[in-house]
Motif scaffolding. Structure first.
Motif, PDB file in Angstrom:
ATOM      1  N   TRP A 368       0.712  -1.211   0.130  1.00 17.35           N
ATOM      2  CA  TRP A 368      -0.002   0.041   0.023  1.00 17.35           C
ATOM      3  C   TRP A 368       0.957   1.130  -0.094  1.00 17.35           C
ATOM      4  CZ3 TRP A 368      -5.403  -1.215   1.030  1.00 17.35           C
ATOM      5  CH2 TRP A 368      -5.665  -2.711   1.286  1.00 17.35           C
ATOM      6  N   LEU A 370       1.011   5.521  -0.305  1.00 20.53           N
ATOM      7  CA  LEU A 370       0.441   6.742  -0.223  1.00 20.53           C
ATOM      8  C   LEU A 370       1.202   8.001  -0.577  1.00 20.53           C
ATOM      9  CD1 LEU A 370      -2.461   7.905   1.326  1.00 20.53           C
ATOM     10  CD2 LEU A 370      -1.170   8.168   3.373  1.00 20.53           C
ATOM     11  N   TRP A 382      -3.789  10.409  -2.134  1.00 17.75           N
ATOM     12  CA  TRP A 382      -3.877   8.796  -3.198  1.00 17.75           C
ATOM     13  C   TRP A 382      -3.492   7.870  -2.538  1.00 17.75           C
ATOM     14  CZ3 TRP A 382      -6.605   9.105  -7.747  1.00 17.75           C
ATOM     15  CH2 TRP A 382      -7.245  10.405  -8.146  1.00 17.75           C
ATOM     16  N   LEU A 383      -3.789   6.668  -3.034  1.00 16.64           N
ATOM     17  CA  LEU A 383      -3.460   5.267  -2.431  1.00 16.64           C
ATOM     18  C   LEU A 383      -3.313   4.315  -3.628  1.00 16.64           C
ATOM     19  CD1 LEU A 383      -2.838   3.778   0.062  1.00 16.64           C
ATOM     20  CD2 LEU A 383      -5.169   2.821  -0.155  1.00 16.64           C
ATOM     21  N   ARG A 385      -2.846   0.442  -4.352  1.00 21.38           N
ATOM     22  CA  ARG A 385      -2.858  -0.966  -3.656  1.00 21.38           C
ATOM     23  C   ARG A 385      -2.151  -1.822  -4.714  1.00 21.38           C
ATOM     24  NH1 ARG A 385      -6.547  -4.993  -3.557  1.00 21.38           N
ATOM     25  NH2 ARG A 385      -8.245  -4.010  -4.862  1.00 21.38           N
ATOM     26  N   ARG A 396      -5.996   2.039  -7.567  1.00 22.76           N
ATOM     27  CA  ARG A 396      -5.629   3.471  -7.326  1.00 22.76           C
ATOM     28  C   ARG A 396      -6.809   3.919  -6.782  1.00 22.76           C
ATOM     29  NH1 ARG A 396      -1.212   6.944 -10.043  1.00 22.76           N
ATOM     30  NH2 ARG A 396      -0.365   4.682  -9.671  1.00 22.76           N
ATOM     31  N   VAL A 399      -7.950   8.906  -1.589  1.00 18.32           N
ATOM     32  CA  VAL A 399      -8.338   8.525  -0.311  1.00 18.32           C
ATOM     33  C   VAL A 399      -9.268  10.159   0.218  1.00 18.32           C
ATOM     34  CG1 VAL A 399      -7.671   8.154   2.090  1.00 18.32           C
ATOM     35  CG2 VAL A 399      -6.473   7.203   0.327  1.00 18.32           C
ATOM     36  N   LEU A 414       0.218   6.079   7.449  1.00 17.83           N
ATOM     37  CA  LEU A 414      -0.552   5.057   6.693  1.00 17.83           C
ATOM     38  C   LEU A 414       0.080   3.562   7.781  1.00 17.83           C
ATOM     39  CD1 LEU A 414      -1.942   3.174   4.662  1.00 17.83           C
ATOM     40  CD2 LEU A 414       0.244   3.188   3.207  1.00 17.83           C
ATOM     41  N   ALA A 421      -6.459  -0.771   5.212  1.00 18.98           N
ATOM     42  CA  ALA A 421      -5.509   0.369   5.490  1.00 18.98           C
ATOM     43  C   ALA A 421      -6.113   1.624   6.230  1.00 18.98           C
ATOM     44  CB  ALA A 421      -5.199   0.786   4.068  1.00 18.98           C
ATOM     45  N   VAL A 423      -5.339   5.702   7.322  1.00 14.02           N
ATOM     46  CA  VAL A 423      -4.649   6.805   7.041  1.00 14.02           C
ATOM     47  C   VAL A 423      -5.270   7.926   7.988  1.00 14.02           C
ATOM     48  CG1 VAL A 423      -4.369   8.267   5.055  1.00 14.02           C
ATOM     49  CG2 VAL A 423      -5.036   5.923   4.702  1.00 14.02           C
TER      50      VAL A 423
END
Length: 443
Positions: A368, A370, A382-383, A385, A396, A399, A414, A421, A423
């Protein structure tokens, strides 16, 4: 934070010995993980509800708890460092906010933030920064621990005893043993007059900028990277200078691998190449630092944008910001040998909007990653995976849209626990900082 307008250039150098040229074959997801399952973002209410709460740190303890530390700063009041703990299995915060430290001399800095960790014996360890002298950037690292879940904290002490009125900060903490903690920090004891001269001449950048500062070894001694280990008696051991010249104000990051603590940071050469370096603690010695990848980013000032690392066993992932060709980028690289070597990096994002300020986690058979962006519509978080080796992006997600701009939103955090996950980030609404949280989980 000292800042200056930065010029970017490219310098062609040979690849560092930490590089590995080949791209890894895609790794299979862990048993029970279906990469095709869509993940969604939901609100994660935090206990840090007071206005002025900012500068979060999010750590995962050996028992699975998430530890959240933050600073509360309000006009006319002393700064307060607080923490709370969250158990993902119960989906609730286990403690109301507990005060770790309070004081007028506490240094609050958008980029050089406090951290918290726990050793396997249940001891909590936290650090913050404390003024040392009249110069704007003369401060020490203060370290404290608690053996009763955070209700009482030891008298703070410093992991360094050089006695210089210089900058010490950008700390990483990690559980080194059952009852011992490791601490790494940037140490300005050799900068001397160069630091004072820079403090007097420093010009602040615009509120929206993330420019760095330009004091350096050519005007005095260099910023160094040091580390030490403390046990229950608070006796310092393994006090070591790891690198004699590093980037002056970029965050460090550490993860515990199956072969020891893996520390990453932004290096600095005589030619002002500021690539990401890595070193591992084996027994009582740190390995010779090597580059994660030869970006060859020539940068005449500190970008205030350090790397992040996560590990599970011998698997490790490092993520970082760079701009070797004048274009901002976020990259990540995978290691299957606890950081001894790294595969070729994956480019996660690039372009003018990329702010970096990265974090990374490994968990639930996935990686993951970030990072933060800012464009004409504001900031966004933005994240990505991905498969553990980064070869395949599963999803994508945006978040959050962040109301704040520039430096005030700091560095998001994170952690992954129970396949979710978590955040945390700082937002700024009508000029007032506040913490926000989100959970990213399978639909």
């Amino acid at each position: 934070m000292r800042t200056a307008i930065l010029a970017l250039a490219v310098l062609g150098l040979a690849a560092g010995c930490g590089d590995r040229a080949e791209t890894p074959a895609p790794a299979a997801p862990a048993a029970g993980v279906d990469p095709a399952v869509e993940h969604v973002v939901e609100d994660w209410p935090l206990p840090a509800t007071q206005p002025g709460s900012a500068l979060p740190d999010l750590a995962r303890a050996a028992d699975g708890r998430l530890l959240l530390a933050w600073t509360n700063s309000q006009p006319g009041r002393r700064h307060i460092l607080q923490f709370s703990s969250y158990h993902p299995g119960d989906l609730r915060w286990q403690t109301a906010p507990v005060t770790i430290a309070i004081g007028q001399s506490m240094v609050v800095n958008w980029a050089d933030t406090p951290h918290i960790t726990a050793t396997a014996d249940g001891t909590l360890w936290a650090h913050w920064l404390q003024k040392n002298g009249a110069a704007p950037h003369a401060y020490d690292v203060a370290l404290s621990n608690s053996r009763d879940g955070g209700m009482r904290w030891s008298t703070p002490f410093s992991p360094h005893d050089d006695g210089t009125a210089s900058e010490h900060g950008f700390v990483s903490l990690w559980p080194q043993a059952q009852d011992s903690v490791g601490v790494a920090w940037l140490d300005g004891r050799k900068t001397g007059a160069a630091m004072a001269a820079t403090d007097a001449a420093a010009a602040e950048a615009s509120a929206g900028g993330d420019a760095g500062h330009a004091h350096g070894a050519e005007a005095g001694g260099a910023m160094t990277l040091r580390a030490a280990v403390y046990g229950p008696t608070l006796r310092r051991t393994l006090d070591t200078e790891i690198d004699a010249s590093v980037c002056d104000c970029c965050q460090t990051s550490v993860a515990v691998t199956g072969r020891g603590a893996l520390l990453v940071y932004r290096g600095r050469t005589a030619g002002e190449v500021r690539d990401i370096m890595t070193t591992r603690l084996i027994g009582d010695a740190w390995t010779t630092p090597v580059r994660v990848h030869a970006d060859n980013w020539t940068m005449p000032a500190c970008p205030v944008n350090g790397p992040a690392v996560a590990a599970e066993g011998d698997a490790a992932v490092v993520a970082w910001y760079t701009a070797p060709d004048g274009e901002a980028q976020v990259r990540a690289a995978y290691s299957d040998d606890a950081g001894t070597t790294f595969a070729a990096p994956v480019d996660l994002d690039r372009g003018e909007a990329v702010q970096g300020r990265v974090d990374v986690a490994l968990g639930d058979g996935q990686a993951w990653l970030l990072w933060l962006r800012e464009d004409g519509d504001g900031q966004s978080l933005w994240l990505s995976r991905r498969s553990p080796d980064l070869a395949t992006e599963y999803q994508r997600l945006q978040v959050a849209k962040v109301a704040g701009r520039g430096r005030g939103t700091g560095f998001p955090q994170l952690q992954v626990a129970n396949g979710v996950a978590h955040v945390v980030w700082t937002d700024v609404v009508d000029g007032v900082a506040q913490l926000r949280g989100a959970r990213v989980l399978a639909r």
